[in-house]
Design a protein around this motif. Sequence first.
Motif, PDB file in Angstrom:
ATOM      1  N   ASN A 280       0.883  -1.314  -0.121  1.00 19.40           N
ATOM      2  CA  ASN A 280      -0.058   0.091   0.025  1.00 19.40           C
ATOM      3  C   ASN A 280       1.014   1.268  -0.045  1.00 19.40           C
ATOM      4  OD1 ASN A 280      -2.212   1.693   0.140  1.00 19.40           O
ATOM      5  ND2 ASN A 280      -2.476   1.468   2.151  1.00 19.40           N
ATOM      6  N   ILE A 281       0.777   1.824  -1.008  1.00 19.38           N
ATOM      7  CA  ILE A 281       1.698   3.094  -1.237  1.00 19.38           C
ATOM      8  C   ILE A 281       0.972   4.314  -1.092  1.00 19.38           C
ATOM      9  CG2 ILE A 281       3.483   4.034  -3.008  1.00 19.38           C
ATOM     10  CD1 ILE A 281       3.732   1.072  -3.902  1.00 19.38           C
ATOM     11  N   SER A 282       1.772   5.504  -0.438  1.00 20.42           N
ATOM     12  CA  SER A 282       1.146   6.722  -0.561  1.00 20.42           C
ATOM     13  C   SER A 282       1.905   7.488  -1.398  1.00 20.42           C
ATOM     14  CB  SER A 282       0.936   7.213   0.779  1.00 20.42           C
ATOM     15  OG  SER A 282       0.722   8.834   0.754  1.00 20.42           O
ATOM     16  N   THR A 283       1.295   8.407  -2.284  1.00 19.13           N
ATOM     17  CA  THR A 283       1.899   9.366  -2.869  1.00 19.13           C
ATOM     18  C   THR A 283       2.935  10.282  -2.341  1.00 19.13           C
ATOM     19  OG1 THR A 283      -0.036  10.607  -3.340  1.00 19.13           O
ATOM     20  CG2 THR A 283       0.398   9.159  -5.097  1.00 19.13           C
ATOM     21  N   LEU A 284       2.747  10.449  -1.038  1.00 18.14           N
ATOM     22  CA  LEU A 284       3.366  11.377  -0.241  1.00 18.14           C
ATOM     23  C   LEU A 284       4.605  10.920   0.424  1.00 18.14           C
ATOM     24  CD1 LEU A 284       0.688  13.296   1.729  1.00 18.14           C
ATOM     25  CD2 LEU A 284       1.698  14.017  -0.292  1.00 18.14           C
ATOM     26  N   SER A 285       5.047   9.617   0.272  1.00 20.94           N
ATOM     27  CA  SER A 285       6.202   9.053   0.607  1.00 20.94           C
ATOM     28  C   SER A 285       7.465   9.606   0.276  1.00 20.94           C
ATOM     29  CB  SER A 285       6.046   7.549   0.689  1.00 20.94           C
ATOM     30  OG  SER A 285       6.290   7.157  -0.704  1.00 20.94           O
ATOM     31  N   LEU A 286       8.517   9.648   0.893  1.00 20.62           N
ATOM     32  CA  LEU A 286       9.663  10.249   0.532  1.00 20.62           C
ATOM     33  C   LEU A 286      10.400   9.631  -0.478  1.00 20.62           C
ATOM     34  CD1 LEU A 286      11.797  12.328   1.215  1.00 20.62           C
ATOM     35  CD2 LEU A 286      12.787  10.872   2.533  1.00 20.62           C
ATOM     36  N   VAL A 287      10.518   8.294  -0.606  1.00 16.33           N
ATOM     37  CA  VAL A 287      10.873   7.502  -1.756  1.00 16.33           C
ATOM     38  C   VAL A 287      10.240   7.652  -3.002  1.00 16.33           C
ATOM     39  CG1 VAL A 287      11.664   5.263  -2.308  1.00 16.33           C
ATOM     40  CG2 VAL A 287      12.150   5.871  -0.179  1.00 16.33           C
ATOM     41  N   TRP A 288       8.799   7.495  -2.831  1.00 16.79           N
ATOM     42  CA  TRP A 288       8.134   7.862  -3.909  1.00 16.79           C
ATOM     43  C   TRP A 288       8.248   9.429  -4.518  1.00 16.79           C
ATOM     44  CZ3 TRP A 288       4.212   4.401  -5.839  1.00 16.79           C
ATOM     45  CH2 TRP A 288       3.292   4.922  -6.877  1.00 16.79           C
ATOM     46  N   THR A 289       8.371  10.174  -3.579  1.00 18.39           N
ATOM     47  CA  THR A 289       8.616  11.579  -4.140  1.00 18.39           C
ATOM     48  C   THR A 289       9.871  11.675  -4.869  1.00 18.39           C
ATOM     49  OG1 THR A 289       7.304  12.376  -2.067  1.00 18.39           O
ATOM     50  CG2 THR A 289       8.469  13.910  -3.371  1.00 18.39           C
ATOM     51  N   MET A 290      10.764  11.169  -4.327  1.00 19.35           N
ATOM     52  CA  MET A 290      12.137  11.222  -4.867  1.00 19.35           C
ATOM     53  C   MET A 290      12.336  10.556  -6.288  1.00 19.35           C
ATOM     54  SD  MET A 290      14.714  10.765  -1.585  1.00 19.35           S
ATOM     55  CE  MET A 290      16.185  10.685  -2.591  1.00 19.35           C
ATOM     56  N   LEU A 291      11.750   9.431  -6.411  1.00 17.17           N
ATOM     57  CA  LEU A 291      11.857   8.612  -7.746  1.00 17.17           C
ATOM     58  C   LEU A 291      10.657   9.328  -8.665  1.00 17.17           C
ATOM     59  CD1 LEU A 291      12.239   5.003  -6.261  1.00 17.17           C
ATOM     60  CD2 LEU A 291      14.011   6.592  -7.350  1.00 17.17           C
ATOM     61  N   GLY A 292       9.675   9.800  -8.058  1.00 12.26           N
ATOM     62  CA  GLY A 292       8.549  10.493  -8.972  1.00 12.26           C
ATOM     63  C   GLY A 292       9.383  11.876  -9.728  1.00 12.26           C
ATOM     64  N   TRP A 293      10.158  12.452  -8.841  1.00 10.89           N
ATOM     65  CA  TRP A 293      10.810  13.623  -9.543  1.00 10.89           C
ATOM     66  C   TRP A 293      11.970  13.257 -10.644  1.00 10.89           C
ATOM     67  CZ3 TRP A 293      10.143  18.471 -10.032  1.00 10.89           C
ATOM     68  CH2 TRP A 293       9.346  19.365  -9.513  1.00 10.89           C
ATOM     69  N   LEU A 294      12.461  12.048 -10.338  1.00 16.58           N
ATOM     70  CA  LEU A 294      13.536  11.501 -11.146  1.00 16.58           C
ATOM     71  C   LEU A 294      12.657  11.124 -12.554  1.00 16.58           C
ATOM     72  CD1 LEU A 294      16.183  10.449 -12.334  1.00 16.58           C
ATOM     73  CD2 LEU A 294      15.232   8.028 -11.160  1.00 16.58           C
ATOM     74  N   ALA A 295      11.590  10.775 -12.585  1.00 15.35           N
ATOM     75  CA  ALA A 295      10.840  10.407 -13.663  1.00 15.35           C
ATOM     76  C   ALA A 295      10.190  11.699 -14.405  1.00 15.35           C
ATOM     77  CB  ALA A 295       9.419   9.621 -13.386  1.00 15.35           C
TER      78      ALA A 295
END
Length: 340
Positions: A280-295
């Motif tokens: 269960n992943i939240s779009t506010l998580s730190l890892v998700w945020t960092m990798l989201g910006w890489l994308a």
Amino acid sequence: MNITEYQQIATVQYCFPDNNSSCRKEVQTGTGNIFLFTLLSCISVCTVCLNLLVIISISHFKQLHSPTNLLVLSLAVADLLVGLIVMPVKIMELIDNCWYFGEIACTIVLVINSLSLSTSLCSMVFIAVDRYIAVNDPLIYSTKITVCKTSLIIILGWSFSLLYVIIYLHFNDSLLQSQIGSRCLGECILFVIHLWVIIDLVVFFIAPCCTILVLYSFIFNVARFQAKAVRAVLNSTSSKHGDNVSNSSEIKAAKTLGIVVCVYLACWIPFYLSSLSSDNISTLSLVWTMLGWLAYMNSSVNPLIYAIFYPWFKASTKYIVTCKIFESSSSRYNLFREHF
């Protein structure tokens, strides 16, 4: 209640102070955060400007009205949405994690975010098919692939992507038990269960990327074979030589767009791998945020690739920056004259 506890309560900030259901506000301050926000804002502005240059170039100059460039235009529009809407919203979330624009705007932003990703990948699949036909069957390419057919394919690709996103957002609560919305007022987040991650991974990443990689493997095998043939007929008649030069340009375009695809995979593979690490992943998580910006950075890199490898982009940018495109005959300028 001791003094320390009272001070902590007194300093708590809320997104909407007058509402009891408001989320807490976590304001990010400090020199490091200010530098980060400034850097990300510059990236957003550059993404918008660079992709606008691509869009204006292909739209304005008639010499660039080719099927392949229309697909590049579609990709640039998707990248523009990322720089114009997705990136600024993500920067706002990093500043104080509050959403002030309501549930409808939240849903629209989530739609645009998903739509830009899916249409980018659709455009790259279409580009791979276009380059495969151009390299494999160069003599019949102009009859098979036309501007009208390509425009129709682009419209269908965007329509399919939008339909896919809307179906997910409409049925996620009942079918996939995900939730879009908020646990408190002032929050815009997306929770995604593991099942949906796998479905999305297969439908809008693995299958399209495998298609792209297979097509480009055929393209580069044909390119190697034709490179040998070109060297063997350099002393043949001028008409044959002209055909070889034309096909050589098709191969060069395929290689350039192959670089675009490789950069895309390098930016998005870490994001999807991380999405498989949790149920269960939240779009506010730190890892998700960092990798989201890489994308998201992929949307900034694509125009830079065009600037490095496409002479027409350099020439058109010069005309745009110097405002020569406002001249009456500017749409008929020869962008290849100085390079070929």
